[in-house]
Write an enzyme that holds these catalytic residues in place. Structure first.
Site, PDB file in Angstrom:
ATOM      1  N   ARG A  41      88.021  15.043 -27.470  1.00 59.60           N
ATOM      2  CA  ARG A  41      88.078  16.475 -26.777  1.00 59.60           C
ATOM      3  C   ARG A  41      89.453  16.580 -26.726  1.00 59.60           C
ATOM      4  O   ARG A  41      89.833  18.005 -27.240  1.00 59.60           O
ATOM      5  CB  ARG A  41      87.474  16.599 -25.404  1.00 59.60           C
ATOM      6  CG  ARG A  41      86.056  16.400 -25.421  1.00 59.60           C
ATOM      7  CD  ARG A  41      85.043  16.486 -24.280  1.00 59.60           C
ATOM      8  NE  ARG A  41      83.698  16.696 -24.175  1.00 59.60           N
ATOM      9  CZ  ARG A  41      83.055  16.560 -23.205  1.00 59.60           C
ATOM     10  NH1 ARG A  41      83.583  16.247 -21.961  1.00 59.60           N
ATOM     11  NH2 ARG A  41      81.456  16.775 -23.444  1.00 59.60           N
ATOM     12  N   LYS A 198      60.651  14.131 -22.800  1.00 60.10           N
ATOM     13  CA  LYS A 198      59.923  14.983 -21.930  1.00 60.10           C
ATOM     14  C   LYS A 198      59.597  16.312 -22.549  1.00 60.10           C
ATOM     15  O   LYS A 198      60.651  17.013 -22.705  1.00 60.10           O
ATOM     16  CB  LYS A 198      60.147  14.955 -20.617  1.00 60.10           C
ATOM     17  CG  LYS A 198      60.066  13.752 -19.739  1.00 60.10           C
ATOM     18  CD  LYS A 198      60.424  13.851 -18.185  1.00 60.10           C
ATOM     19  CE  LYS A 198      60.477  12.593 -17.612  1.00 60.10           C
ATOM     20  NZ  LYS A 198      60.292  12.806 -15.933  1.00 60.10           N
ATOM     21  N   GLY A 351      74.009  15.057 -26.508  1.00 66.75           N
ATOM     22  CA  GLY A 351      74.537  13.585 -26.323  1.00 66.75           C
ATOM     23  C   GLY A 351      73.926  12.648 -26.988  1.00 66.75           C
ATOM     24  O   GLY A 351      74.501  11.776 -27.724  1.00 66.75           O
ATOM     25  N   GLY A 374      74.898  21.263 -22.560  1.00 63.31           N
ATOM     26  CA  GLY A 374      74.101  22.327 -21.759  1.00 63.31           C
ATOM     27  C   GLY A 374      74.270  23.657 -22.848  1.00 63.31           C
ATOM     28  O   GLY A 374      73.329  24.214 -22.718  1.00 63.31           O
TER      29      GLY A 374
END
Length: 397
Positions: A41, A198, A351, A374
């Protein structure tokens, strides 16, 4: 992209003393001894920082690191290791400023790293007074941290409202362009690969993509729930029976558009997920009541790989099997390599997806790898991110 770009602002150069405030994503993983475990990063942020320095600006950079309690930074929350590494990469000293909302001195052509912005009380609440103090430090605000673009915080959103000029840094602009090309104006057919454990964690994404894509490939536990919805046996596999109606609704929405959700014809199973376990390839119809589905089978992998070769655009988020175990990794590897080979414009994020890309060495075959977890997911859900929205507002006025 209806926002002001920092590349355009910097191209004209800065008058002496012009101050540029860059919100970067320097949230690097740290080892137990406090050293930086991965400086990816930091390296990714160098472009925007060098752009500002080369244009003659007085440069202030900040970032969050970890999840500190606001107003009470601990030693391990400090950006000191980041300042040291940034200095090594730039070949110059990078001082670290604390209590910086009260004012910072920085000369033209110089760089100061501002201590962990989440140490400021009011940061995560997007406190307006804090945002105004930040904005008073600069003449130009640059948002270059896509990984935080889904959060409305003082250093990512509020400051953009009050700074004299607010613009998108090169990293943020690249993310916006790649995602816009993939989702807003894609080359057809548009294929999406969505894996994970999920349905509930990615229900909004599945609903959104059902109205956009031509092929929706589901994998992992998500695929098990879709198989259950289609009346197929899944044994003891991870699934969410309560979400079968949602899976049916997604498949129905796809069919109504002449699109499809291809389901596995063969899978890799085991009686238990254990280290060193051995997978057994089975036709879906032959799945036993005590079987666990842990990967797609070779026939399914070949079919999906062929489909991806015919795509014009591919969006990938999530593995299609338990790829951390070699016995159940072939499906994810086949998907990763197929996307890398495909002539389609490809965007990947998340990720586990990035871990799979690194594991199989297919980085060069991906057109764009998103740095935001996110934020990437929220774009797939069809949401407008706060950072994008405020920069568009500023560009319109």
């Amino acid at each position: 992209m209806n926002v002001l770009r920092f590349t355009d602002v910097a191209a004209t150069g800065f008058p002496l003393g012009k101050r540029v405030f860059i919100r970067a994503d320097l949230n690097v993983p740290l080892a137990e001894d406090g050293s930086i475990a991965d400086d990816t990063r930091i390296r990714a942020s160098l472009g925007g920082i060098r752009l500002a320095l080369d244009a003659g600006a007085a440069v202030l950079v900040t970032s969050h690191l970890g999840r500190p309690a606001e107003g009470a930074l601990r030693p391990r929350d400090s950006l000191a290791p980041v300042a040291a590494r940034l200095g090594e990469l730039l070949g110059r000293e990078v001082p670290l400023a604390r209590d910086w909302t009260r004012g910072v001195r920085v000369a033209p052509g110089e760089l100061v790293l501002l201590e962990n912005c989440r140490g400021n009380a009011g940061e995560t609440a997007n406190d307006d007074q804090l945002a105004r103090r930040m904005a008073a430090l600069c003449d130009v605000y640059v948002h270059d941290a896509f990984g935080t673009a889904h959060r409305a915080e003082a250093s990512t959103h509020g400051i953009a409202r009050h700074a004299p000029i607010a613009c998108a840094g090169p990293l943020l602009a690249a993310e916006m362009e790649a995602l816009g090309r993939a989702l807003a104006a894609p080359q057809r057919p548009l294929a999406a690969v969505v894996g994970g454990s999920k349905v509930s964690s990615k229900l909004a994404i599945l609903r959104s993509l059902a109205g956009k894509v031509d092929r929706l490939v589901v994998g992992g536990g998500i695929a098990n729930t879709f198989m259950l919805a289609a009346g197929l046996p899944i044994g003891r596999s991870l699934a969410e029976p309560s979400l079968v109606p949602e899976a049916l609704a997604v498949m129905r929405a796809m069919r109504e558009r002449g699109a499809e959700v291809p389901l596995p014809t063969d899978v890799v199973t085991a009686k238990a997920l254990v280290p060193g376990g051995i997978g057994v390839v089975k036709r879906v119809a032959d799945i036993a009541p005590d079987d666990l589905i842990l990967d797609i089978g070779p026939e399914t992998a070949r079919y999906l790989a062929d489909e991806l070769q015919r795509a014009g655009t591919i969006v990938w988020n999530g593995p299609v099997g338990v790829f951390e175990h070699d016995a159940f990794a072939a499906g994810t590897r086949a998907i990763a390599e197929a996307i890398a080979r495909s002539p389609a414009f490809s965007v990947a994020g998340g990720g586990d997806t990035l871990a799979a890309i690194a594991k199989y060495g297919v980085e060069q075959g991906m057109d764009y790898i998103s740095t935001g977890g996110g934020a990437f997911l929220e774009v797939l859900e069809g949401r407008t991110l706060p950072a994008f929205a405020v920069l568009r507002e500023r560009a319109a006025h």
